[in-house]
Design a protein around this motif. Structure first.
Motif, short mmCIF file in Angstrom:
data_model
loop_
_atom_site.label_atom_id
_atom_site.label_comp_id
_atom_site.label_asym_id
_atom_site.label_seq_id
_atom_site.Cartn_x
_atom_site.Cartn_y
_atom_site.Cartn_z
N PHE A 102 -42.46 -48.13 11.36
CA PHE A 102 -43.48 -47.18 10.79
C PHE A 102 -44.76 -46.97 11.80
O PHE A 102 -44.97 -45.79 12.19
CB PHE A 102 -43.94 -47.46 9.33
N LEU A 103 -45.03 -48.01 12.34
CA LEU A 103 -46.25 -48.01 13.01
C LEU A 103 -46.05 -47.42 14.35
O LEU A 103 -46.91 -46.81 14.93
CB LEU A 103 -46.88 -49.64 13.27
N SER A 104 -44.86 -47.75 14.98
CA SER A 104 -44.51 -47.37 16.27
C SER A 104 -44.51 -45.86 16.18
O SER A 104 -44.64 -45.08 16.95
CB SER A 104 -43.39 -48.02 16.88
N GLY A 105 -43.67 -45.38 15.09
CA GLY A 105 -43.53 -43.98 15.13
C GLY A 105 -44.82 -43.08 14.95
O GLY A 105 -45.24 -42.16 15.31
N SER A 106 -45.59 -43.95 14.02
CA SER A 106 -47.09 -43.24 13.77
C SER A 106 -47.71 -43.10 14.80
O SER A 106 -48.71 -42.05 15.17
CB SER A 106 -47.74 -44.17 12.72
N THR A 107 -47.85 -43.90 15.86
CA THR A 107 -48.73 -43.91 17.08
C THR A 107 -48.11 -42.64 18.01
O THR A 107 -48.70 -42.00 18.34
CB THR A 107 -48.35 -45.34 17.83
N TYR A 108 -46.87 -42.55 18.25
CA TYR A 108 -46.29 -41.12 18.48
C TYR A 108 -46.93 -39.96 18.05
O TYR A 108 -47.37 -38.84 18.68
CB TYR A 108 -44.89 -41.25 18.80
N LEU A 109 -46.95 -39.84 16.79
CA LEU A 109 -47.33 -38.83 15.83
C LEU A 109 -48.80 -38.51 16.17
O LEU A 109 -49.27 -37.35 16.36
CB LEU A 109 -47.11 -38.90 14.56
N ILE A 110 -49.95 -39.80 16.17
CA ILE A 110 -51.10 -39.59 16.30
C ILE A 110 -51.53 -39.09 17.63
O ILE A 110 -52.11 -38.07 17.86
CB ILE A 110 -51.97 -40.64 16.04
N PHE A 111 -50.99 -39.63 18.61
CA PHE A 111 -50.83 -38.89 20.00
C PHE A 111 -50.48 -37.62 20.13
O PHE A 111 -51.13 -36.92 21.02
CB PHE A 111 -50.34 -39.99 20.99
N MET A 112 -49.66 -37.33 19.58
CA MET A 112 -49.08 -35.88 19.68
C MET A 112 -50.10 -34.89 19.18
O MET A 112 -50.23 -33.80 19.69
CB MET A 112 -47.73 -35.93 18.83
#
Length: 251
Positions: A102-112
């Motif tokens: 969840f944290l790894s995917g959230s990082t991608y989404l925040i930077f997007m």
């Protein structure tokens, strides 16, 4: 947890997962350019920021659920293909693995979303918007988009990590996309039942259509705090539910 978080990025290093958010930004940039040129032709150069933020909220309703479903699928498909969930769960707890993903995917989404916001500001300078940079509304756009993205990601991660057939997760993302889009045409009381429509519900831009003059305008409005509360609570509940089910799932 830190090691697990770094391990998730290490496993994704060859999956080129950044190509999806990058493609989204490019499409939204081109769409935004076209939309703004059409707007200036009809309305002049006033209120361009309002229309830009409104257009981006609309595009997010249409495109974000699909992109999020693909990211969630890419994060989970390696373990499904290698049938390694059982082996991994003998080394670390399933709850920690779920949280790391969840944290790894959230990082991608925040930077997007950060990249999306930067592109909008870049477009405003490139097209010489005459209205003042609405820092308050841009900040709300960023925060709201991140929160809604994470809420939808909790749904998609739960599906992707619990169901081995990733086509189901991708079809779900497609359905979510069209549901969020069509929900925009219903009254807000109905929209609130669809989490995918909260990109528009929480937007601080209010479209106004005059049927008599057939004119269209966008005005600033206040943030829907009740809607923000609903999406935040939904995110927490969905995350805890997905984690609870995964911890007890036979793999």
């Amino acid at each position: 947890m830190k090691n697990l978080f770094c391990l998730e990025f290490f496993k994704l290093r060859h999956k080129k997962i950044w190509t999806l958010p990058f493609a989204l930004i490019i499409v939204q940039f081109l769409w935004g350019m076209k939309a703004m040129m059409s707007y200036t032709t009809l309305h002049g150069s006033e209120g361009m920021w309002k229309y830009m933020l409104y257009q981006m909220s609309f595009l997010n309703c249409l495109m974000m659920p699909i992109i999020i479903s693909i990211i969630a699928s890419r994060i989970s498909d390696m373990e499904h293909k290698g049938c390694t969930f059982k082996f991994i769960n003998t080394i670390i707890s399933p709850g920690k693995l779920y949280s790391a993903k969840f944290l790894s995917g959230s990082t991608y989404l925040i930077f997007m979303v950060l990249a999306q916001t930067v592109v909008m500001i870049f477009m405003s300078f490139m097209m010489k918007f005459k209205d003042v940079l609405p820092v308050h509304h841009i900040l709300i756009f960023f925060i709201v988009t991140v929160i809604v993205n994470l809420c939808i990601f909790t749904i998609q991660l739960g599906i992707s990590i619990l169901v081995s057939n990733q086509m189901i997760a991708l079809i779900t993302g497609l359905i979510e996309s069209f549901t969020g889009l069509f929900a925009m045409f219903f009254p807000k009381v109905i929209q609130r039942f669809f989490l995918w429509s909260y990109y528009s519900i929480l937007s601080t831009l209010n479209p106004i259509t005059d049927l008599k003059t057939k004119s269209f305008n966008v005005e600033y409005t206040s943030l829907d705090l009740w809607g923000l509360f609903v999406i935040c609570i939904s995110s927490v509940i969905l995350f805890l539910a997905g984690k609870f089910i995964f911890e007890r799932k036979e793999v």
